[in-house]
Scaffold this motif. Structure first.
Motif, short mmCIF file in Angstrom:
data_model
loop_
_atom_site.label_atom_id
_atom_site.label_comp_id
_atom_site.label_asym_id
_atom_site.label_seq_id
_atom_site.Cartn_x
_atom_site.Cartn_y
_atom_site.Cartn_z
N VAL A 2 0.84 -1.19 0.00
CA VAL A 2 0.00 0.00 0.00
C VAL A 2 0.88 1.24 0.00
CG1 VAL A 2 -1.72 1.32 1.28
CG2 VAL A 2 -1.86 -1.18 1.23
N GLN A 3 0.55 2.17 -0.85
CA GLN A 3 1.22 3.47 -0.83
C GLN A 3 0.22 4.50 -0.33
OE1 GLN A 3 1.31 1.66 -4.06
NE2 GLN A 3 3.00 0.60 -3.05
N LEU A 4 0.71 5.37 0.55
CA LEU A 4 -0.12 6.41 1.14
C LEU A 4 0.47 7.77 0.78
CD1 LEU A 4 -0.59 4.85 4.69
CD2 LEU A 4 -2.17 4.75 2.77
N ALA A 5 -0.39 8.65 0.32
CA ALA A 5 0.06 9.99 -0.06
C ALA A 5 -0.77 11.01 0.68
CB ALA A 5 -0.09 10.17 -1.57
N GLU A 6 -0.11 11.74 1.59
CA GLU A 6 -0.78 12.80 2.35
C GLU A 6 -0.67 14.12 1.59
OE1 GLU A 6 1.41 10.54 5.85
OE2 GLU A 6 1.98 11.29 3.87
N SER A 7 -1.64 14.97 1.84
CA SER A 7 -1.59 16.32 1.31
C SER A 7 -2.41 17.22 2.20
CB SER A 7 -2.13 16.36 -0.13
OG SER A 7 -3.46 15.93 -0.16
N GLY A 8 -2.21 18.52 2.05
CA GLY A 8 -3.04 19.48 2.75
C GLY A 8 -2.40 20.20 3.90
N GLY A 9 -1.17 19.89 4.23
CA GLY A 9 -0.51 20.59 5.33
C GLY A 9 -0.12 22.00 4.94
N LEU A 20 -6.56 17.76 5.91
CA LEU A 20 -5.55 16.84 5.40
C LEU A 20 -6.23 15.70 4.66
CD1 LEU A 20 -3.24 16.53 8.55
CD2 LEU A 20 -3.23 18.28 6.75
N SER A 21 -5.57 15.22 3.63
CA SER A 21 -6.07 14.09 2.86
C SER A 21 -5.01 13.00 2.81
CB SER A 21 -6.42 14.51 1.43
OG SER A 21 -7.41 15.50 1.42
N CYS A 22 -5.47 11.77 2.74
CA CYS A 22 -4.56 10.64 2.60
C CYS A 22 -5.18 9.66 1.61
CB CYS A 22 -4.31 9.95 3.93
SG CYS A 22 -3.32 8.45 3.79
N ALA A 23 -4.54 9.52 0.48
CA ALA A 23 -5.01 8.62 -0.55
C ALA A 23 -4.20 7.33 -0.54
CB ALA A 23 -4.92 9.29 -1.92
N ALA A 24 -4.90 6.21 -0.49
CA ALA A 24 -4.24 4.91 -0.50
C ALA A 24 -4.28 4.33 -1.92
CB ALA A 24 -4.94 3.96 0.46
N SER A 25 -3.20 3.72 -2.31
CA SER A 25 -3.14 3.08 -3.62
C SER A 25 -2.36 1.79 -3.51
CB SER A 25 -2.48 4.00 -4.65
OG SER A 25 -1.16 4.31 -4.27
N GLY A 26 -2.51 0.96 -4.53
CA GLY A 26 -1.79 -0.30 -4.56
C GLY A 26 -2.57 -1.47 -4.00
N THR A 107 -4.20 2.64 18.99
CA THR A 107 -3.35 3.83 19.03
C THR A 107 -1.87 3.48 18.94
OG1 THR A 107 -3.22 3.76 21.44
CG2 THR A 107 -5.05 5.00 20.49
N ARG A 108 -1.58 2.20 18.86
CA ARG A 108 -0.19 1.75 18.89
C ARG A 108 0.49 1.90 17.54
NH1 ARG A 108 2.24 -3.35 18.58
NH2 ARG A 108 0.21 -4.32 18.18
N VAL A 109 1.58 2.64 17.50
CA VAL A 109 2.30 2.92 16.26
C VAL A 109 2.72 1.63 15.56
CG1 VAL A 109 4.42 3.92 15.31
CG2 VAL A 109 3.10 5.18 17.02
N GLY A 110 3.24 0.69 16.31
CA GLY A 110 3.77 -0.53 15.73
C GLY A 110 2.74 -1.45 15.11
N ALA A 111 1.47 -1.17 15.33
CA ALA A 111 0.41 -2.03 14.82
C ALA A 111 0.05 -1.74 13.37
CB ALA A 111 -0.83 -1.90 15.68
N TYR A 112 0.53 -0.63 12.85
CA TYR A 112 0.18 -0.21 11.50
C TYR A 112 1.20 -0.71 10.49
CZ TYR A 112 -3.62 2.34 13.51
OH TYR A 112 -4.78 2.64 14.18
N ASP A 113 0.68 -1.17 9.35
CA ASP A 113 1.52 -1.84 8.37
C ASP A 113 2.17 -0.89 7.37
OD1 ASP A 113 -1.25 -3.80 8.65
OD2 ASP A 113 0.72 -4.67 9.13
N TYR A 114 1.50 0.20 7.08
CA TYR A 114 2.01 1.13 6.06
C TYR A 114 1.87 2.56 6.56
CZ TYR A 114 1.34 -3.03 3.21
OH TYR A 114 1.40 -4.31 2.71
#
Length: 125
Positions: A2-9, A20-26, A107-114
C-alpha cells in the motif's frame, strides 16, 4: 503493498482550520482495514490522533483533539480526510497517515503496516 500519499498541510494561524487528505493506492480498501492519523512534534514521540474503520466508519480520537478534529473517509477514492478546526500552536507537528490491514483500531504505532511520508502542519500563535 500500500502506498499512502498525504496532502493538505501548511501554515495556519491559531484558531484556523485545515484539511488533510490521505489517498491509498496499490490495494483495494478492504472492509477489514483501518486508516489513522498520527502526529509527531520535534523531539517527541509519534502519537495517535484519530482513526477510522473503513467498513463501518466508526471513529476514534485522542482526547487532545476531540471536538476539534474530524476524520472521515471516501471508500470509492480510498481516501481518508482529517479536518482540523480551532487549531492551536501545540498542534504543530508532522502528520502521518497510517494503514492497518486488520479490523482493530489501535493507538499503537507498531500495529500499523504502512505509513505515508508525512505532511507538516504549523500553527502560529
Amino acid at each position: 503493498q500500500v502506498q499512502l500519499a498525504e496532502s493538505g498541510g501548511g501554515l495556519v494561524q491559531a484558531g484556523g482550520s485545515m484539511r488533510l487528505s490521505c489517498a491509498a493506492s496499490g490495494r483495494s480498501v478492504s472492509s477489514d482495514d483501518v486508516m489513522a492519523w498520527f502526529r509527531q512534534a520535534p523531539g517527541k514521540e509519534r502519537d495517535f490522533v484519530s482513526g477510522i474503520y473503513m467498513s463501518s466508519g466508526e471513529k476514534g480520537y485522542a482526547d487532545s483533539v476531540k471536538g476539534r478534529f474530524t476524520i472521515s473517509r471516501d471508500n470509492a477514492k480510498s481516501t481518508v480526510y482529517l479536518q482540523l478546526n480551532s487549531l492551536k500552536p501545540e498542534d504543530t507537528a508532522v502528520y502521518f497517515c497510517a494503514y492497518r490491514t486488520m479490523a482493530i483500531l489501535t493507538t499503537r504505532v507498531g500495529a500499523y503496516d504502512y505509513w505515508g511520508q508525512g505532511t507538516q502542519v504549523t500553527v502560529s500563535a
